[in-house]
Write a protein that holds these residues in place. Structure first.
Motif, PDB file in Angstrom:
ATOM      1  N   LEU A 149       0.966  -1.181  -0.021  1.00 16.93           N
ATOM      2  CA  LEU A 149      -0.120  -0.121   0.145  1.00 16.93           C
ATOM      3  C   LEU A 149       1.078   1.207   0.132  1.00 16.93           C
ATOM      4  O   LEU A 149       2.156   1.147   0.034  1.00 16.93           O
ATOM      5  CB  LEU A 149      -0.977  -0.026   1.222  1.00 16.93           C
ATOM      6  N   LEU A 150       0.374   2.271   0.041  1.00 16.58           N
ATOM      7  CA  LEU A 150       1.147   3.779  -0.181  1.00 16.58           C
ATOM      8  C   LEU A 150       1.871   3.886   1.232  1.00 16.58           C
ATOM      9  O   LEU A 150       3.027   4.509   1.034  1.00 16.58           O
ATOM     10  CB  LEU A 150       0.151   4.794  -0.452  1.00 16.58           C
ATOM     11  N   ASN A 151       1.304   3.249   2.116  1.00 15.29           N
ATOM     12  CA  ASN A 151       2.122   3.675   3.514  1.00 15.29           C
ATOM     13  C   ASN A 151       3.059   2.537   3.622  1.00 15.29           C
ATOM     14  O   ASN A 151       3.827   2.599   4.699  1.00 15.29           O
ATOM     15  CB  ASN A 151       1.056   3.521   4.714  1.00 15.29           C
ATOM     16  N   GLY A 152       3.493   1.512   2.684  1.00 19.81           N
ATOM     17  CA  GLY A 152       4.344   0.671   2.953  1.00 19.81           C
ATOM     18  C   GLY A 152       4.124  -0.620   3.346  1.00 19.81           C
ATOM     19  O   GLY A 152       5.011  -1.625   3.277  1.00 19.81           O
ATOM     20  N   THR A 153       2.890  -0.770   3.805  1.00 12.06           N
ATOM     21  CA  THR A 153       2.346  -2.105   4.406  1.00 12.06           C
ATOM     22  C   THR A 153       2.255  -3.130   3.347  1.00 12.06           C
ATOM     23  O   THR A 153       1.533  -2.637   2.218  1.00 12.06           O
ATOM     24  CB  THR A 153       1.210  -2.064   5.397  1.00 12.06           C
ATOM     25  N   LEU A 154       1.977  -4.198   3.523  1.00  7.45           N
ATOM     26  CA  LEU A 154       1.603  -5.359   2.551  1.00  7.45           C
ATOM     27  C   LEU A 154       0.193  -5.108   2.330  1.00  7.45           C
ATOM     28  O   LEU A 154      -0.513  -5.458   3.472  1.00  7.45           O
ATOM     29  CB  LEU A 154       2.091  -6.504   3.113  1.00  7.45           C
ATOM     30  N   GLY A 155      -0.274  -4.951   1.107  1.00  5.01           N
ATOM     31  CA  GLY A 155      -1.616  -4.891   0.922  1.00  5.01           C
ATOM     32  C   GLY A 155      -2.234  -6.267   0.198  1.00  5.01           C
ATOM     33  O   GLY A 155      -3.214  -6.634   0.248  1.00  5.01           O
ATOM     34  N   SER A 156      -1.423  -6.932  -0.564  1.00  2.00           N
ATOM     35  CA  SER A 156      -1.857  -8.232  -1.224  1.00  2.00           C
ATOM     36  C   SER A 156      -0.899  -8.742  -1.790  1.00  2.00           C
ATOM     37  O   SER A 156       0.376  -8.388  -1.818  1.00  2.00           O
ATOM     38  CB  SER A 156      -3.190  -7.756  -2.273  1.00  2.00           C
ATOM     39  N   ILE A 157      -0.844  -9.996  -2.534  1.00  2.00           N
ATOM     40  CA  ILE A 157       0.301 -10.683  -3.206  1.00  2.00           C
ATOM     41  C   ILE A 157      -0.258 -10.807  -4.609  1.00  2.00           C
ATOM     42  O   ILE A 157      -1.449 -11.223  -4.740  1.00  2.00           O
ATOM     43  CB  ILE A 157       0.405 -12.176  -2.472  1.00  2.00           C
ATOM     44  N   TRP A 158       0.674 -10.539  -5.725  1.00  2.00           N
ATOM     45  CA  TRP A 158       0.167 -10.716  -6.910  1.00  2.00           C
ATOM     46  C   TRP A 158       0.715 -12.078  -7.422  1.00  2.00           C
ATOM     47  O   TRP A 158       2.098 -12.320  -7.178  1.00  2.00           O
ATOM     48  CB  TRP A 158       0.935  -9.638  -7.721  1.00  2.00           C
ATOM     49  N   CYS A 159      -0.296 -12.762  -8.117  1.00  2.00           N
ATOM     50  CA  CYS A 159       0.355 -13.967  -8.653  1.00  2.00           C
ATOM     51  C   CYS A 159       0.599 -13.779 -10.150  1.00  2.00           C
ATOM     52  O   CYS A 159      -0.667 -13.736 -10.749  1.00  2.00           O
ATOM     53  CB  CYS A 159      -0.547 -15.256  -8.363  1.00  2.00           C
ATOM     54  N   ASN A 160       1.720 -13.753 -10.763  1.00  2.00           N
ATOM     55  CA  ASN A 160       1.975 -13.611 -11.936  1.00  2.00           C
ATOM     56  C   ASN A 160       1.713 -14.608 -12.991  1.00  2.00           C
ATOM     57  O   ASN A 160       1.700 -14.780 -14.224  1.00  2.00           O
ATOM     58  CB  ASN A 160       3.252 -12.995 -12.443  1.00  2.00           C
ATOM     59  N   THR A 161       1.561 -16.070 -12.358  1.00  2.00           N
ATOM     60  CA  THR A 161       1.161 -17.101 -13.280  1.00  2.00           C
ATOM     61  C   THR A 161      -0.202 -17.363 -13.539  1.00  2.00           C
ATOM     62  O   THR A 161      -0.782 -17.784 -14.493  1.00  2.00           O
ATOM     63  CB  THR A 161       1.552 -18.365 -12.589  1.00  2.00           C
ATOM     64  N   GLU A 162      -1.141 -16.826 -12.441  1.00  2.00           N
ATOM     65  CA  GLU A 162      -2.597 -16.886 -12.728  1.00  2.00           C
ATOM     66  C   GLU A 162      -3.177 -15.525 -12.821  1.00  2.00           C
ATOM     67  O   GLU A 162      -4.415 -15.467 -12.955  1.00  2.00           O
ATOM     68  CB  GLU A 162      -3.183 -17.519 -11.415  1.00  2.00           C
ATOM     69  N   ASN A 163      -2.507 -14.299 -12.870  1.00  2.00           N
ATOM     70  CA  ASN A 163      -2.692 -12.950 -13.068  1.00  2.00           C
ATOM     71  C   ASN A 163      -3.868 -12.550 -12.109  1.00  2.00           C
ATOM     72  O   ASN A 163      -4.856 -12.119 -12.625  1.00  2.00           O
ATOM     73  CB  ASN A 163      -3.385 -12.893 -14.576  1.00  2.00           C
ATOM     74  N   ILE A 164      -3.691 -12.941 -10.672  1.00  2.00           N
ATOM     75  CA  ILE A 164      -4.686 -12.417  -9.985  1.00  2.00           C
ATOM     76  C   ILE A 164      -3.941 -11.813  -8.426  1.00  2.00           C
ATOM     77  O   ILE A 164      -2.832 -12.199  -8.229  1.00  2.00           O
ATOM     78  CB  ILE A 164      -5.404 -13.623  -9.266  1.00  2.00           C
ATOM     79  N   ALA A 165      -4.716 -10.892  -7.884  1.00  2.00           N
ATOM     80  CA  ALA A 165      -4.059 -10.304  -6.781  1.00  2.00           C
ATOM     81  C   ALA A 165      -4.834 -11.150  -5.458  1.00  2.00           C
ATOM     82  O   ALA A 165      -5.973 -11.446  -5.721  1.00  2.00           O
ATOM     83  CB  ALA A 165      -4.588  -8.750  -6.700  1.00  2.00           C
ATOM     84  N   ILE A 166      -4.230 -11.777  -4.699  1.00  2.00           N
ATOM     85  CA  ILE A 166      -4.638 -12.591  -3.567  1.00  2.00           C
ATOM     86  C   ILE A 166      -4.512 -11.622  -2.359  1.00  2.00           C
ATOM     87  O   ILE A 166      -3.496 -10.935  -1.776  1.00  2.00           O
ATOM     88  CB  ILE A 166      -3.442 -13.562  -3.387  1.00  2.00           C
ATOM     89  N   PRO A 167      -5.700 -11.528  -1.480  1.00  2.00           N
ATOM     90  CA  PRO A 167      -5.820 -10.858  -0.514  1.00  2.00           C
ATOM     91  C   PRO A 167      -5.346 -11.466   0.617  1.00  2.00           C
ATOM     92  O   PRO A 167      -5.093 -12.837   0.528  1.00  2.00           O
ATOM     93  CB  PRO A 167      -7.334 -10.740  -0.155  1.00  2.00           C
ATOM     94  N   LEU A 168      -4.905 -10.666   1.616  1.00  2.00           N
ATOM     95  CA  LEU A 168      -4.334 -11.281   2.771  1.00  2.00           C
ATOM     96  C   LEU A 168      -5.489 -11.956   3.969  1.00  2.00           C
ATOM     97  O   LEU A 168      -5.765 -11.238   4.965  1.00  2.00           O
ATOM     98  CB  LEU A 168      -3.447 -10.224   3.667  1.00  2.00           C
ATOM     99  N   ASP A 169      -6.055 -12.931   3.405  1.00  2.00           N
ATOM    100  CA  ASP A 169      -7.106 -13.566   4.248  1.00  2.00           C
ATOM    101  C   ASP A 169      -6.904 -14.817   4.421  1.00  2.00           C
ATOM    102  O   ASP A 169      -6.755 -15.674   3.448  1.00  2.00           O
ATOM    103  CB  ASP A 169      -8.364 -13.314   3.328  1.00  2.00           C
ATOM    104  N   VAL A 170      -6.726 -15.443   5.763  1.00  2.00           N
ATOM    105  CA  VAL A 170      -6.382 -16.706   5.954  1.00  2.00           C
ATOM    106  C   VAL A 170      -7.499 -17.698   5.486  1.00  2.00           C
ATOM    107  O   VAL A 170      -7.270 -19.079   5.143  1.00  2.00           O
ATOM    108  CB  VAL A 170      -6.151 -16.996   7.431  1.00  2.00           C
ATOM    109  N   GLY A 171      -8.843 -17.136   5.160  1.00  2.00           N
ATOM    110  CA  GLY A 171      -9.872 -18.142   4.671  1.00  2.00           C
ATOM    111  C   GLY A 171      -9.729 -18.168   3.122  1.00  2.00           C
ATOM    112  O   GLY A 171     -10.557 -18.859   2.593  1.00  2.00           O
ATOM    113  N   ASN A 172      -8.912 -17.524   2.600  1.00  2.00           N
ATOM    114  CA  ASN A 172      -8.788 -17.483   0.907  1.00  2.00           C
ATOM    115  C   ASN A 172      -8.076 -18.670   0.604  1.00  2.00           C
ATOM    116  O   ASN A 172      -6.627 -18.794   1.145  1.00  2.00           O
ATOM    117  CB  ASN A 172      -8.148 -16.195   0.536  1.00  2.00           C
ATOM    118  N   ARG A 173      -8.520 -19.260  -0.485  1.00  2.00           N
ATOM    119  CA  ARG A 173      -7.776 -20.577  -0.746  1.00  2.00           C
ATOM    120  C   ARG A 173      -6.381 -20.339  -1.648  1.00  2.00           C
ATOM    121  O   ARG A 173      -5.350 -20.770  -1.333  1.00  2.00           O
ATOM    122  CB  ARG A 173      -8.647 -21.443  -1.787  1.00  2.00           C
ATOM    123  N   HIS A 174      -6.299 -19.263  -2.087  1.00  2.00           N
ATOM    124  CA  HIS A 174      -5.216 -18.936  -2.791  1.00  2.00           C
ATOM    125  C   HIS A 174      -4.176 -18.294  -1.942  1.00  2.00           C
ATOM    126  O   HIS A 174      -2.806 -18.662  -2.006  1.00  2.00           O
ATOM    127  CB  HIS A 174      -5.380 -17.647  -3.771  1.00  2.00           C
TER     128      HIS A 174
END
Length: 67
Positions: free
Chosen positions: A7-32
């Motif tokens: 994020l603009l403040n330097g904290t981790l906002g998400s993870i980009w997966c360049n093999t699947e072209n998706i942004a992965i949220p930082l959510d323990v319930g998320n499969r990705h």
């Protein structure tokens, strides 16, 4: 390969997966998100572009230790 997206403040906002072209949220319930943690456990820094963010490494360590 995974790329941390900060994020603009330097904290981790998400993870980009360049093999699947998706942004992965930082959510323990998320499969990705769980797949990211598994990749960190299995492959270490080889699955990331650059350093693994500390909070992701800590989450992967906790998951590994819980199994």
């Amino acid at each position: 390969m995974y790329i941390p997206q900060n994020l603009l403040n330097g904290t981790l906002g998400s993870i980009w997966c360049n093999t699947e072209n998706i942004a992965i949220p930082l959510d323990v319930g998320n499969r990705h998100y769980q797949e990211v943690l598994d990749a960190i456990i299995e492959q270490g820094t080889d699955c990331f572009d650059g350093d693994i963010p500390e909070e992701l490494q800590a989450a992967a360590n906790a998951k590994r230790d819980a199994d």
